[in-house]
Motif scaffolding. Sequence first.
Motif, PDB file in Angstrom:
ATOM      1  N   LEU A   8       0.872  -1.294   0.087  1.00 26.93           N
ATOM      2  CA  LEU A   8      -0.309   0.186   0.186  1.00 26.93           C
ATOM      3  C   LEU A   8       1.119   1.015   0.021  1.00 26.93           C
ATOM      4  O   LEU A   8       0.643   2.264  -0.647  1.00 26.93           O
ATOM      5  CB  LEU A   8      -1.064  -0.082   1.159  1.00 26.93           C
ATOM      6  N   PHE A   9       1.818   1.100   1.108  1.00 27.85           N
ATOM      7  CA  PHE A   9       2.605   2.838   0.763  1.00 27.85           C
ATOM      8  C   PHE A   9       2.984   2.140  -0.498  1.00 27.85           C
ATOM      9  O   PHE A   9       3.381   3.569  -1.147  1.00 27.85           O
ATOM     10  CB  PHE A   9       4.189   2.271   1.238  1.00 27.85           C
ATOM     11  N   LEU A  10       4.421   1.527  -1.257  1.00 26.60           N
ATOM     12  CA  LEU A  10       4.835   1.822  -2.322  1.00 26.60           C
ATOM     13  C   LEU A  10       3.077   2.122  -3.305  1.00 26.60           C
ATOM     14  O   LEU A  10       3.680   2.990  -4.590  1.00 26.60           O
ATOM     15  CB  LEU A  10       5.052   0.380  -2.906  1.00 26.60           C
ATOM     16  N   ASP A  11       2.359   1.544  -3.642  1.00 25.40           N
ATOM     17  CA  ASP A  11       1.613   2.375  -4.205  1.00 25.40           C
ATOM     18  C   ASP A  11       0.925   3.691  -4.040  1.00 25.40           C
ATOM     19  O   ASP A  11       1.311   4.331  -5.081  1.00 25.40           O
ATOM     20  CB  ASP A  11      -0.121   1.485  -4.290  1.00 25.40           C
ATOM     21  N   LEU A  12       0.969   4.553  -3.022  1.00 23.33           N
ATOM     22  CA  LEU A  12       0.852   6.169  -2.876  1.00 23.33           C
ATOM     23  C   LEU A  12       1.895   6.461  -3.365  1.00 23.33           C
ATOM     24  O   LEU A  12       1.924   7.016  -3.580  1.00 23.33           O
ATOM     25  CB  LEU A  12       0.417   5.758  -1.190  1.00 23.33           C
ATOM     26  N   LEU A  13       3.092   5.881  -3.099  1.00 26.32           N
ATOM     27  CA  LEU A  13       4.516   6.303  -3.601  1.00 26.32           C
ATOM     28  C   LEU A  13       4.437   6.225  -5.523  1.00 26.32           C
ATOM     29  O   LEU A  13       4.585   7.075  -5.597  1.00 26.32           O
ATOM     30  CB  LEU A  13       5.684   6.081  -3.226  1.00 26.32           C
ATOM     31  N   GLY A  38       9.487  -1.277  -8.509  1.00 29.75           N
ATOM     32  CA  GLY A  38       9.336  -1.797  -7.069  1.00 29.75           C
ATOM     33  C   GLY A  38       7.743  -2.116  -6.765  1.00 29.75           C
ATOM     34  O   GLY A  38       7.934  -3.481  -5.759  1.00 29.75           O
ATOM     35  N   LEU A  39       6.514  -1.402  -7.631  1.00 29.52           N
ATOM     36  CA  LEU A  39       6.250  -2.254  -6.973  1.00 29.52           C
ATOM     37  C   LEU A  39       5.008  -3.449  -7.505  1.00 29.52           C
ATOM     38  O   LEU A  39       4.979  -4.133  -6.860  1.00 29.52           O
ATOM     39  CB  LEU A  39       4.114  -1.128  -7.088  1.00 29.52           C
ATOM     40  N   LEU A  45       6.853 -10.879  -4.968  1.00 32.08           N
ATOM     41  CA  LEU A  45       7.324 -11.579  -3.087  1.00 32.08           C
ATOM     42  C   LEU A  45       5.909 -11.131  -2.043  1.00 32.08           C
ATOM     43  O   LEU A  45       6.549 -12.629  -1.821  1.00 32.08           O
ATOM     44  CB  LEU A  45       8.521 -10.188  -2.831  1.00 32.08           C
ATOM     45  N   VAL A  46       5.202 -10.888  -2.219  1.00 37.18           N
ATOM     46  CA  VAL A  46       3.779 -11.240  -1.516  1.00 37.18           C
ATOM     47  C   VAL A  46       3.825 -11.895  -1.832  1.00 37.18           C
ATOM     48  O   VAL A  46       2.527 -12.926  -0.796  1.00 37.18           O
ATOM     49  CB  VAL A  46       3.405  -9.691  -1.262  1.00 37.18           C
TER      50      VAL A  46
END
Length: 51
Positions: A8-13, A38-39, A45-46
């Motif tokens: 979620l943090f990478l999505d916001l970035l 990166g996302l 990985l998830v």
Amino acid sequence: MHGISLLLFLDLLLVASVPAWPYSRTWGYGPSGTVGAGLIVMLWLVLTGQV
């Protein structure tokens, strides 16, 4: 849970790195492409359970 928070943090970035200001339009796809890559890596990985 930690992996989903990071996704979620990478999505916001990714959304924040879209060139919206006049001076950032010349940056091209650099910022959003880097965060997008990166996302994708983090999503992989998830989904494979490594994070």
